[in-house]
Design a protein around this motif. Structure first.
Motif, PDB file in Angstrom:
ATOM      1  N   THR A 321       0.781  -1.202   0.100  1.00  0.00           N
ATOM      2  CA  THR A 321       0.004  -0.079   0.068  1.00  0.00           C
ATOM      3  C   THR A 321       0.882   1.183  -0.026  1.00  0.00           C
ATOM      4  O   THR A 321       0.296   2.300  -0.038  1.00  0.00           O
ATOM      5  N   GLY A 322       2.286   0.985  -0.167  1.00  0.00           N
ATOM      6  CA  GLY A 322       2.957   2.177  -0.150  1.00  0.00           C
ATOM      7  C   GLY A 322       4.361   1.782   0.167  1.00  0.00           C
ATOM      8  O   GLY A 322       4.747   0.762  -0.183  1.00  0.00           O
ATOM      9  N   LEU A 323       5.424   2.574   0.564  1.00  0.00           N
ATOM     10  CA  LEU A 323       6.594   2.419   0.877  1.00  0.00           C
ATOM     11  C   LEU A 323       7.163   2.770   2.176  1.00  0.00           C
ATOM     12  O   LEU A 323       6.535   3.610   2.779  1.00  0.00           O
ATOM     13  N   THR A 324       7.821   1.867   2.786  1.00  0.00           N
ATOM     14  CA  THR A 324       8.451   2.288   4.300  1.00  0.00           C
ATOM     15  C   THR A 324       9.783   2.373   4.358  1.00  0.00           C
ATOM     16  O   THR A 324      10.643   1.520   3.576  1.00  0.00           O
ATOM     17  N   VAL A 325      10.388   3.360   4.777  1.00  0.00           N
ATOM     18  CA  VAL A 325      11.763   3.557   4.681  1.00  0.00           C
ATOM     19  C   VAL A 325      12.198   3.838   6.291  1.00  0.00           C
ATOM     20  O   VAL A 325      11.387   3.859   7.392  1.00  0.00           O
ATOM     21  N   LYS A 326      13.618   3.671   6.461  1.00  0.00           N
ATOM     22  CA  LYS A 326      14.016   3.778   7.679  1.00  0.00           C
ATOM     23  C   LYS A 326      13.732   5.173   8.174  1.00  0.00           C
ATOM     24  O   LYS A 326      13.992   6.316   7.848  1.00  0.00           O
ATOM     25  N   ALA A 327      13.448   5.089   9.635  1.00  0.00           N
ATOM     26  CA  ALA A 327      13.309   6.647  10.211  1.00  0.00           C
ATOM     27  C   ALA A 327      14.361   7.468  10.263  1.00  0.00           C
ATOM     28  O   ALA A 327      15.614   6.857  10.543  1.00  0.00           O
ATOM     29  N   GLY A 328      14.341   8.624  10.064  1.00  0.00           N
ATOM     30  CA  GLY A 328      15.477   9.483   9.984  1.00  0.00           C
ATOM     31  C   GLY A 328      16.545   9.409   8.761  1.00  0.00           C
ATOM     32  O   GLY A 328      17.330  10.153   8.716  1.00  0.00           O
ATOM     33  N   ASP A 329      16.077   8.586   7.875  1.00  0.00           N
ATOM     34  CA  ASP A 329      16.974   8.434   6.607  1.00  0.00           C
ATOM     35  C   ASP A 329      16.428   9.364   5.413  1.00  0.00           C
ATOM     36  O   ASP A 329      15.654   9.130   4.733  1.00  0.00           O
ATOM     37  N   VAL A 330      17.156  10.530   5.365  1.00  0.00           N
ATOM     38  CA  VAL A 330      16.935  11.575   4.318  1.00  0.00           C
ATOM     39  C   VAL A 330      17.021  10.825   2.769  1.00  0.00           C
ATOM     40  O   VAL A 330      16.186  11.229   2.106  1.00  0.00           O
ATOM     41  N   ARG A 331      18.143  10.216   2.600  1.00  0.00           N
ATOM     42  CA  ARG A 331      18.390   9.484   1.415  1.00  0.00           C
ATOM     43  C   ARG A 331      17.295   8.709   0.994  1.00  0.00           C
ATOM     44  O   ARG A 331      16.964   8.515  -0.127  1.00  0.00           O
ATOM     45  N   GLY A 332      17.020   7.751   1.870  1.00  0.00           N
ATOM     46  CA  GLY A 332      15.854   6.725   1.732  1.00  0.00           C
ATOM     47  C   GLY A 332      14.392   7.408   1.332  1.00  0.00           C
ATOM     48  O   GLY A 332      13.849   6.658   0.682  1.00  0.00           O
ATOM     49  N   LEU A 333      14.174   8.297   2.111  1.00  0.00           N
ATOM     50  CA  LEU A 333      12.970   9.085   2.114  1.00  0.00           C
ATOM     51  C   LEU A 333      12.973   9.643   0.634  1.00  0.00           C
ATOM     52  O   LEU A 333      12.023   9.843  -0.046  1.00  0.00           O
ATOM     53  N   HIS A 334      14.017  10.492   0.265  1.00  0.00           N
ATOM     54  CA  HIS A 334      14.123  11.219  -1.190  1.00  0.00           C
ATOM     55  C   HIS A 334      14.121   9.916  -2.161  1.00  0.00           C
ATOM     56  O   HIS A 334      13.332  10.078  -3.091  1.00  0.00           O
ATOM     57  N   ARG A 335      14.726   8.770  -1.957  1.00  0.00           N
ATOM     58  CA  ARG A 335      14.534   7.690  -3.112  1.00  0.00           C
ATOM     59  C   ARG A 335      13.013   7.119  -3.077  1.00  0.00           C
ATOM     60  O   ARG A 335      12.506   6.868  -4.313  1.00  0.00           O
ATOM     61  N   ALA A 336      12.397   6.957  -1.998  1.00  0.00           N
ATOM     62  CA  ALA A 336      11.067   6.683  -1.995  1.00  0.00           C
ATOM     63  C   ALA A 336       9.914   7.632  -2.734  1.00  0.00           C
ATOM     64  O   ALA A 336       9.086   7.366  -3.420  1.00  0.00           O
ATOM     65  N   MET A 337      10.245   8.924  -2.299  1.00  0.00           N
ATOM     66  CA  MET A 337       9.460   9.954  -2.962  1.00  0.00           C
ATOM     67  C   MET A 337       9.770   9.950  -4.509  1.00  0.00           C
ATOM     68  O   MET A 337       9.055  10.145  -5.429  1.00  0.00           O
ATOM     69  N   GLU A 338      11.245   9.980  -4.854  1.00  0.00           N
ATOM     70  CA  GLU A 338      11.484   9.915  -6.194  1.00  0.00           C
ATOM     71  C   GLU A 338      10.828   8.589  -7.097  1.00  0.00           C
ATOM     72  O   GLU A 338      10.359   8.759  -8.246  1.00  0.00           O
ATOM     73  N   TRP A 339      10.829   7.602  -6.315  1.00  0.00           N
ATOM     74  CA  TRP A 339      10.230   6.265  -7.063  1.00  0.00           C
ATOM     75  C   TRP A 339       8.681   6.567  -7.227  1.00  0.00           C
ATOM     76  O   TRP A 339       8.204   6.080  -8.402  1.00  0.00           O
ATOM     77  N   MET A 340       8.001   7.120  -6.461  1.00  0.00           N
ATOM     78  CA  MET A 340       6.693   7.515  -6.413  1.00  0.00           C
ATOM     79  C   MET A 340       6.303   8.378  -7.557  1.00  0.00           C
ATOM     80  O   MET A 340       5.257   8.321  -8.438  1.00  0.00           O
ATOM     81  N   ILE A 341       7.111   9.137  -8.036  1.00  0.00           N
ATOM     82  CA  ILE A 341       7.180  10.404  -9.094  1.00  0.00           C
ATOM     83  C   ILE A 341       7.281   9.520 -10.125  1.00  0.00           C
ATOM     84  O   ILE A 341       6.494   9.861 -11.181  1.00  0.00           O
ATOM     85  N   THR A 342       8.222   8.796 -10.355  1.00  0.00           N
ATOM     86  CA  THR A 342       8.536   8.055 -11.829  1.00  0.00           C
ATOM     87  C   THR A 342       7.824   6.766 -11.755  1.00  0.00           C
ATOM     88  O   THR A 342       7.970   6.339 -13.014  1.00  0.00           O
ATOM     89  N   HIS A 343       6.983   6.426 -10.861  1.00  0.00           N
ATOM     90  CA  HIS A 343       6.377   4.842 -11.219  1.00  0.00           C
ATOM     91  C   HIS A 343       4.601   5.341 -11.207  1.00  0.00           C
ATOM     92  O   HIS A 343       4.054   4.861 -10.291  1.00  0.00           O
ATOM     93  N   PRO A 344       4.152   6.307 -11.978  1.00  0.00           N
ATOM     94  CA  PRO A 344       2.763   6.594 -11.787  1.00  0.00           C
ATOM     95  C   PRO A 344       1.608   5.458 -11.735  1.00  0.00           C
ATOM     96  O   PRO A 344       0.703   5.299 -10.892  1.00  0.00           O
TER      97      PRO A 344
END
Length: 380
Positions: A321-344
């Motif tokens: 139902t979404g993506l889960t990233v490590k808490a406090g992980d700036v790079r991991g959160l960036h990658r998750a948001m980028e994935w959402m943008i590029t995989h409509p």
């Protein structure tokens, strides 16, 4: 069940509507949801020194007069007196924890013939000094409790205190608000018949919550840098608001990140409708569940959340139902948001799975039925 035979229930908590907060919302939801099936009362601490008895949406509410606040906890001798009076007439006492004043009132009352249900919302995370004093009483109270309700298995597994009482625990997921349930259904019916826009639009990310330390909005804004074809809306206020706004301005992100402040319920629903992805970047176990997750999921929105040792990652599931990233992980959160943008298309599929999960697990009606099952199990 006949009116004369209805279960007499007293809910015990720190505060009640119109005060807002996750626990206060759940107390109200249970009170109003079970009003027609039970004889329901609510006992809380009041903001004034005088005790007030009133009805809120037909629910009898006793607000015991308080002397002052000690940290976030009301100090109220009148609460202890009111508890003894009200508890004598009830079949079941539902305590919403953590609330040390409630435990203390029960201990002093001498009442031991009532069934005790504890709804465990979260551990006390920050007030370590309080736990040193409070833990012996809390442990005594948990041993005395007949049932302990938690919203997810993660509440037990991530708790420092609940594992010895696993056999008493019952998992009852929270239910999405009725108005959200109705509005999201209407919205999903509308988009089924609406024409898809051909033009490329920005992917809209949404955060709803208080702008405080454990929500991780500083991590979210740091992770935002470098994202393209996207915008972020933050709904809510808090003591970090000014600092976050200054950071956004300094990073030249004001044309991508928008602060909406506190909005009405109807306005928040509109934000759920308009967003493409909901993000909950919390960094501490103070975030025990994240009710806003199920609200966004009701609208068919995928969620990015964090792998806290609480109920949060049990609500929206990683890669389902979404993506889960490590808490406090700036790079991991960036990658998750980028994935959402590029995989409509994948994003859309996750949103559909999110809505389905709400229908299966997080409806208010199912929550009320499960609570009634626990209560009947104890007294019938």
């Amino acid at each position: 069940m006949d009116k004369e035979k209805r279960l007499r229930i007293l809910q015990v908590n720190k505060l009640y509507y119109p005060y807002t907060g996750g626990i206060e919302y759940v107390v109200r939801q249970i009170a109003e949801g079970l009003y027609q099936k039970t004889d329901m009362k609510v006992l809380v601490c009041g903001a004034e020194k005088k005790t007030v008895r009133e009805k809120r949406n037909k629910i009898p509410v006793i607000r015991a007069g308080s002397l002052f606040m000690l940290g976030n906890m009301p100090v109220s001798l009148k609460f202890i007196r009111e508890f003894r009076r009200e508890a004598r007439e009830r079949d079941i006492l539902i305590f919403h924890m953590p609330f040390p004043t409630g435990d203390f009132a029960y201990f002093l009352s001498g009442i031991r013939d009532k069934k005790i249900v504890v709804w465990w919302h979260s551990d006390i995370v920050r007030q370590k000094n309080l736990m040193f004093l409070y833990r012996p009483l809390m442990e005594w109270f948990l041993k005395r409790a007949d049932r302990i309700i938690v919203a997810t298995k993660g509440h037990i597994q991530g708790s420092q205190y609940l594992k010895p009482y696993w056999d008493k625990c019952r998992i009852i997921p929270f239910g999405v608000r009725k108005e959200i349930e109705k509005d999201s259904y209407d919205y999903l019916q509308q988009i089924k018949t609406a024409k898809e826009k051909e033009e490329q639009k920005k992917v809209r990310f949404l955060f709803v919550g208080r702008l405080v330390y454990y929500k991780g909005c500083d991590i979210l804004i740091k992770a935002w840098k470098g994202l393209k074809n996207a915008e972020l809306v933050l709904v809510g206020s808090g003591n970090l608001e000014r600092e976050l706004k200054q950071y956004v301005k300094k990073a030249s992100l004001s044309n991508q990140i928008y602060f909406k402040g506190n909005l009405s319920d109807r306005q928040v629903m509109e934000e759920y409708r308009k967003c493409d992805v909901f993000v909950l970047p919390s960094v501490a176990r103070s975030e025990a569940f994240g009710l806003v997750q199920i609200e966004a999921m009701s609208y068919g929105k995928p969620v990015i959340n964090t792998a806290l040792s609480s109920g949060v990652p049990y609500v929206s599931l990683h890669k389902i139902t979404g993506l889960t990233v490590k808490a406090g992980d700036v790079r991991g959160l960036h990658r998750a948001m980028e994935w959402m943008i590029t995989h409509p298309q994948k994003r859309k599929q996750m949103g559909e799975a999110a809505r389905k999960r709400v229908e299966e697990e997080f409806l208010a009606e199912k929550m009320m039925d499960r609570i009634m099952d626990v209560c009947k199990e104890l007294v019938l």
